[in-house]
Each structure stands twice: as structure tokens, then as C-alpha cells.
Design a protein around this motif. Structure first.
Motif, PDB file in Angstrom:
ATOM      1  N   GLY A 108       0.782  -1.223   0.000  1.00  0.00           N
ATOM      2  CA  GLY A 108       0.000   0.000   0.000  1.00  0.00           C
ATOM      3  C   GLY A 108       0.815   1.274   0.000  1.00  0.00           C
ATOM      4  O   GLY A 108       0.272   2.357  -0.219  1.00  0.00           O
ATOM      5  N   SER A 129       2.507   8.076  -1.192  1.00  0.00           N
ATOM      6  CA  SER A 129       1.109   7.806  -0.865  1.00  0.00           C
ATOM      7  C   SER A 129       1.013   6.478  -0.136  1.00  0.00           C
ATOM      8  O   SER A 129       1.881   5.619  -0.269  1.00  0.00           O
ATOM      9  N   TYR A 130      -0.067   6.341   0.636  1.00  0.00           N
ATOM     10  CA  TYR A 130      -0.305   5.103   1.375  1.00  0.00           C
ATOM     11  C   TYR A 130      -1.782   4.777   1.319  1.00  0.00           C
ATOM     12  O   TYR A 130      -2.638   5.648   1.521  1.00  0.00           O
ATOM     13  N   ASN A 131      -2.074   3.518   1.018  1.00  0.00           N
ATOM     14  CA  ASN A 131      -3.446   3.048   0.932  1.00  0.00           C
ATOM     15  C   ASN A 131      -3.635   1.842   1.840  1.00  0.00           C
ATOM     16  O   ASN A 131      -2.843   0.894   1.796  1.00  0.00           O
ATOM     17  N   TYR A 132      -4.677   1.907   2.667  1.00  0.00           N
ATOM     18  CA  TYR A 132      -5.006   0.774   3.525  1.00  0.00           C
ATOM     19  C   TYR A 132      -6.520   0.673   3.605  1.00  0.00           C
ATOM     20  O   TYR A 132      -7.179   1.542   4.193  1.00  0.00           O
ATOM     21  N   ASN A 141      -6.770   6.550   2.116  1.00  0.00           N
ATOM     22  CA  ASN A 141      -5.716   6.998   1.220  1.00  0.00           C
ATOM     23  C   ASN A 141      -5.099   8.274   1.773  1.00  0.00           C
ATOM     24  O   ASN A 141      -5.822   9.235   2.093  1.00  0.00           O
ATOM     25  N   TYR A 158     -11.216   8.909   2.466  1.00  0.00           N
ATOM     26  CA  TYR A 158     -11.654   7.645   3.049  1.00  0.00           C
ATOM     27  C   TYR A 158     -12.917   7.186   2.338  1.00  0.00           C
ATOM     28  O   TYR A 158     -13.876   7.966   2.177  1.00  0.00           O
ATOM     29  N   THR A 168     -17.137   8.365  -0.792  1.00  0.00           N
ATOM     30  CA  THR A 168     -15.747   8.727  -0.513  1.00  0.00           C
ATOM     31  C   THR A 168     -15.710  10.197  -0.110  1.00  0.00           C
ATOM     32  O   THR A 168     -16.315  11.043  -0.779  1.00  0.00           O
TER      33      THR A 168
END
Length: 382
Positions: A166, A193-196, A200, A246, A252
Motif C-alpha cells: 500500500g 502515498s499510502y493506501n489501507y 488513502n 476515506y 468517498t
């Protein structure tokens, strides 16, 4: 006879394998619409428009499998107006993107050419102006932070990492290509960037540097990293920002903050026509801050609703303009590749600042501090 048949069979096998290891794809997007604006230079206007959400384009994308998870890649992407067939990006044949590189499944991608900066790559997808849910007319005033990719970086080398559970990161450097002027019209940027799950998070930084002769109002090195399509002409432009979104079910919600600082500002592009011409800009500075709240909702798999509010405050040559802009879009998919949309924007600049309202992409500012635009259009992807 048997040997001849064997050779023919093996030739066919190797030819098929070679074809399977490399590919070239033709792709594109056409965005056409009709836009009504209540005030452009004191008059209402109906316009046939191209790319009011997403810029019309076509391109070639290729990859060759080199083995061991390594590929050679390239992209050549042209921008154009569907209404008159002319080239976009100041007449460049492949003005949107043009690069070649190597891509590793485990490490990432290194590419060289004309490319997007890290603000566009990492932060823009969290703002509606950087997506299909708003685009050009949802941009922050003058697209001062380049979230709508008004310009690209020439002569650039870029690295983008692979996806590590992510997390992604990258950096870019755009050369000036000038002997004795290494920093004259160069650019560099970095982002992550980080996605979990539905979360985001992203942040990015961009800097442009230029040198000017005394009294000059144009970039002295036109062959450098950015030339001819950037909004601001300044000795230094620093843009940075962060955002979070989110997704929960079909909805979203997001928040994006950006800041742009300019030193020795000597010119503002045509898109900034809301700035009165009497303001002296030589050796001056400017500062922009943008706060965007956005959201979108999939009412059905085919019908979407998206909206945003942006508050921008600035300091330009001693004046302190502020803008409030409200945006709303609905889109209906006729198929996986074709949709129709209706969107509107209302922008208000603060009274007494000497700045008129100027929604991005319309071509002319209002004669007052308020402007309204409504666009009905369709997009087709291929």
C-alpha cells in the motif's frame, strides 16, 4: 520434408512467443460539451468546449518483457481539441506525455522524457480537479498548485517505486539542459502515498527554478524543464501539499491542502486574467493557500454524484484576494467506456481586492467578483 515442417513449426512457436512478450496499445479519451457562463468580460456566453473535465487525448502505450520481472516501457500521449482538431499543450505533438523507461515488478520504474511531476502523481488523485469527478473547471484558482496538470516537466528523469503493501513513493528531476546554467529552468519533485482499505493518504513537493535578465518578463532558457505552459513565470516556485480520503461503501470523502510560494514573480499566464493588469510584478512575490473539501457517492453502479468546496487565500503584489468556489457534478455511464455528465461551478472573489472571478478553463474572467458556469457533455474512452 520432415526437417522443413519442423523448422516451420519452430518458427511459428518463436514468433508467437515474441508477440506475447511485447505489446503496443492505442488508447484515448474524448471529452466534448456545451458550457454556459453567466459573465465573461461583462457578457454571458455559450461555448462548444473540449476537455472541460478531462483533456481530450490519444496515445500509444507499449511494453516489452525482458525477463526476470523487468520490462521496457514507453508512452506517447497527444492532447488535442475535439472542437477544432488543433494540438494542445502549445502545439506539441505529444504534449501530454512522452517517455521511455524500465520497469521492475519488485523495485519500480525509471523513466526519461516529458512527464507529470510528483504533485500530479501522488496528491492530485485526492482532489476532484485531478480526477474524472471534476477536472479542469474544478481547479484551484489559476491551477496555482498544478493539481490539474496545467504543465509537465521536460528533460526529466523519474523514479516511481513498486507498491509495498500500500505504500508508494517517487521523485523526479527535470534538467535545464543549459551549459553554464544548471539551475536555470530546472525542476524537481518528490511524493508518497499510502493506501489501507478505504484510507488513502498522500503528500508531495514541487520546485521550479529560473533566472532572468534585468527587466525580463519571460523565461530566458526556453529549452529547460518547464517552458511555455506553466501558469507563473518566477525565479522560484515551491508547491507542496497533503491530502487524505476515506471510502466507506459507495461514498468517498476527502480533504486536500496545498500551498504555492513564488519569488521574483515577473509574469502570470493567460489563465490568470482575473488579475488586473496594472499590478507591477517585477521582483515581487506571491503566496497561495488552498483548502479543498470533497466527496463523491455512487448512487447506482451507473450514476455518480460528486462535489467540492475550495477556499483559496493569496497575497499578490500587496493585494490579498480570497476565493470561494463550489462545484457539483453528476455523471451517468451509458457503457463501460461512455458517459454523459452535467456539472456546475460558482466562484466568488472577495470584494475590494481588485480581483475578478475566473473559473479555470473558461478562457475569460468575469467583469465582477462572481462567475457561474454550467457544462453538459459526454466522454468516450477507447
Amino acid at each position: 520434408m520432415k526437417k522443413t515442417l519442423l523448422v516451420a513449426a519452430l518458427t511459428g512457436v518463436f514468433a508467437s512467443a515474441a508477440q506475447a512478450q511485447s505489446s503496443v496499445t492505442l488508447y484515448g479519451l474524448i471529452d466534448a460539451g456545451i458550457t454556459y457562463t453567466n459573465n465573461q468580460n461583462g457578457h454571458s456566453n455559450w461555448q462548444a468546449t473540449s476537455g472541460q473535465v478531462n483533456g481530450s487525448r490519444w496515445g500509444l502505450r507499449g511494453a516489452e518483457d525482458l525477463g526476470g520481472g523487468l520490462k521496457a516501457i514507453f508512452v506517447l500521449e497527444n492532447g488535442f481539441s475535439i472542437m477544432n482538431g488543433t494540438l494542445g499543450q502549445n502545439g506539441r505533438e505529444f504534449g501530454r506525455q512522452a517517455y521511455v523507461g524500465l520497469s521492475s515488478n519488485d523495485i519500480g520504474t525509471v523513466s526519461l522524457g516529458r512527464q507529470y511531476d510528483s504533485v500530479v502523481d501522488y496528491l492530485a488523485p485526492l482532489a476532484l480537479t485531478g480526477t474524472q469527478y471534476g477536472g479542469t473547471q474544478f481547479a484551484h484558482p489559476f491551477d496555482n498548485d498544478n493539481l490539474n496538470n496545467s504543465f509537465r516537466i521536460n528533460n526529466s528523469v523519474k523514479f516511481q517505486s513498486a507498491n509495498y503493501s500500500g505504500f508508494r513513493f517517487g521523485a523526479q528531476y527535470g534538467f535545464s539542459n543549459a551549459a553554464g546554467g544548471f539551475a536555470n529552468n530546472r525542476a524537481y519533485s518528490a511524493g508518497a502515498s499510502y493506501n489501507y482499505g478505504g484510507l488513502n493518504v498522500a503528500a508531495a513537493y514541487l520546485q521550479l527554478n529560473n533566472s532572468f535578465a534585468p527587466g525580463a518578463t519571460n523565461i530566458s532558457n526556453a529549452g529547460g524543464a518547464v517552458a511555455g505552459d506553466n501558469t507563473f513565470t518566477a525565479a522560484r516556485q515551491q508547491t507542496w501539499g497533503a491530502g487524505v480520503s476515506y471510502a466507506f461503501g459507495p461514498a468517498t470523502a476527502g480533504l486536500v491542502y496545498t500551498q504555492t510560494n513564488l519569488s521574483q514573480l515577473v509574469g502570470i499566464g493567460a489563465s490568470a486574467s482575473g488579475i488586473p493588469g496594472g499590478i507591477g510584478l517585477v521582483n515581487d512575490s506571491a503566496h497561495f493557500q488552498n483548502f479543498e473539501v470533497n466527496g463523491r457517492y455512487a448512487i447506482t453502479p451507473a450514476l455518480s454524484l460528486a462535489g467540492s468546496y475550495t477556499y483559496t487565500q493569496a497575497s499578490i503584489s500587496g493585494i490579498r484576494p480570497k476565493w470561494n468556489q463550489f462545484n457539483l457534478q453528476t455523471a451517468y455511464s451509458l457503457s463501460k467506456r461512455t458517459d454523459i455528465y452535467l456539472q456546475g461551478e460558482y466562484q466568488r472573489a472577495n470584494e475590494g481586492s481588485g480581483v475578478n472571478a475566473n473559473i479555470n478553463g473558461l478562457g475569460a474572467a468575469s467583469s465582477t467578483n462572481q462567475q457561474i458556469a454550467v457544462t453538459a457533455g459526454m466522454r468516450h474512452r477507447f
